[in-house]
Scaffold this motif. Structure first.
Motif, mmCIF file in Angstrom:
data_model
loop_
_atom_site.group_PDB
_atom_site.id
_atom_site.type_symbol
_atom_site.label_atom_id
_atom_site.label_comp_id
_atom_site.label_asym_id
_atom_site.label_seq_id
_atom_site.Cartn_x
_atom_site.Cartn_y
_atom_site.Cartn_z
ATOM 1 N N HIS A 1 -5.546 0.737 39.349
ATOM 2 C CA HIS A 1 -5.125 1.293 38.154
ATOM 3 C C HIS A 1 -6.006 1.867 37.194
ATOM 4 O O HIS A 1 -5.655 1.750 36.716
ATOM 5 N N ASP A 2 -7.150 2.154 37.499
ATOM 6 C CA ASP A 2 -8.627 1.859 36.295
ATOM 7 C C ASP A 2 -8.084 1.054 35.371
ATOM 8 O O ASP A 2 -8.778 1.583 34.544
ATOM 9 N N SER A 3 -8.029 -0.327 35.584
ATOM 10 C CA SER A 3 -8.601 -1.088 35.050
ATOM 11 C C SER A 3 -8.876 -2.657 35.297
ATOM 12 O O SER A 3 -9.250 -2.253 36.532
ATOM 13 N N HIS B 1 -7.735 -8.697 29.369
ATOM 14 C CA HIS B 1 -8.077 -6.498 30.251
ATOM 15 C C HIS B 1 -8.472 -5.518 29.836
ATOM 16 O O HIS B 1 -8.021 -5.490 28.877
ATOM 17 N N VAL B 2 -9.000 -4.426 30.143
ATOM 18 C CA VAL B 2 -9.364 -3.568 29.897
ATOM 19 C C VAL B 2 -8.751 -2.224 30.461
ATOM 20 O O VAL B 2 -8.960 -2.560 32.095
ATOM 21 N N HIS B 3 -8.498 -1.627 29.909
ATOM 22 C CA HIS B 3 -7.932 -0.409 31.026
ATOM 23 C C HIS B 3 -9.560 1.171 30.721
ATOM 24 O O HIS B 3 -9.703 1.244 29.154
ATOM 25 N N HIS B 4 -9.724 0.950 31.510
ATOM 26 C CA HIS B 4 -11.098 1.947 31.675
ATOM 27 C C HIS B 4 -10.545 3.652 31.016
ATOM 28 O O HIS B 4 -11.925 4.245 30.066
ATOM 29 N N ARG C 1 -8.496 3.100 25.168
ATOM 30 C CA ARG C 1 -9.153 2.570 26.362
ATOM 31 C C ARG C 1 -11.094 2.194 26.679
ATOM 32 O O ARG C 1 -11.656 2.583 25.128
ATOM 33 N N GLU D 1 -3.084 2.056 24.401
ATOM 34 C CA GLU D 1 -3.018 1.639 25.030
ATOM 35 C C GLU D 1 -1.865 1.207 23.661
ATOM 36 O O GLU D 1 -2.882 0.691 22.210
ATOM 37 N N PHE E 1 -5.141 -4.270 38.968
ATOM 38 C CA PHE E 1 -5.558 -3.927 37.708
ATOM 39 C C PHE E 1 -7.312 -2.809 38.378
ATOM 40 O O PHE E 1 -6.895 -1.900 37.658
ATOM 41 N N ASP F 1 -7.528 4.431 29.731
ATOM 42 C CA ASP F 1 -5.921 4.999 28.639
ATOM 43 C C ASP F 1 -5.809 3.716 28.246
ATOM 44 O O ASP F 1 -6.144 3.094 27.662
ATOM 45 N N ILE G 1 -0.792 2.954 33.315
ATOM 46 C CA ILE G 1 -0.278 1.637 32.667
ATOM 47 C C ILE G 1 0.726 1.612 33.122
ATOM 48 O O ILE G 1 0.999 0.120 33.805
#
Length: 137
Positions: free
Chosen positions: A126-128, A40-43, A77, A47, A123, A45, A101
């Motif tokens: 939550h901007d992911s 997956h990817v968080h646009h 991110r 981690e 996802f 955020d 997240i």
């Protein structure tokens, strides 16, 4: 006053600027990685992980990083990633995350519909995004 152990709990909440969770994976034998999180990817955020005991592997973009106890890694991110326990021994680690997240993880754990479409929608909320794994993963 003595603070209680973090084990299995989260420090912070979706209303704070960051949260820290202590989690474990029991380990086990497997011919392929037993991913703790899907690719997956968080646009928006970042981690990060800090390994307390055992080892954790992180794949971020094209890199695979093994984190022995005492080491940490930050995924910026916009970087597709996943992580797993690379061996049969248990791993205990801290996950440092943003409120977005944390809300995503809480939503995943509370979801009754775990279909690919439902997970993709969670996802996205939550901007992911869930992304297709690279060849060989």
């Amino acid at each position: 006053m003595i603070a209680p152990p973090l084990a299995g709990n989260v420090l912070g909440s979706a209303g704070h600027s960051f949260a820290v969770a202590e989690w474990r994976d029991a380990g086990g034998e497997s011919a392929s990685p037993r991913h703790i999180a899907p690719w997956h990817v968080h646009h928006k955020d970042d981690e990060a992980w800090y390994v307390l005991e055992g080892a954790l592997s992180v794949r971020a973009g094209d890199e695979v990083i093994e984190l022995p106890a005492g080491s940490a890694y930050l995924v910026p991110r916009g970087t597709p990633h996943t992580y797993w326990n690379p061996g049969p021994a248990p791993v205990r680690y801290l996950l440092f995350m943003t409120p977005t997240i944390l809300r995503l993880i809480q939503s995943i754990h509370a979801a009754t519909d775990r279909s690919p479409a439902a997970m993709a929608a969670l996802f996205a909320q939550h901007d992911s995004a869930l992304v297709d794994p690279p060849p060989g993963l």
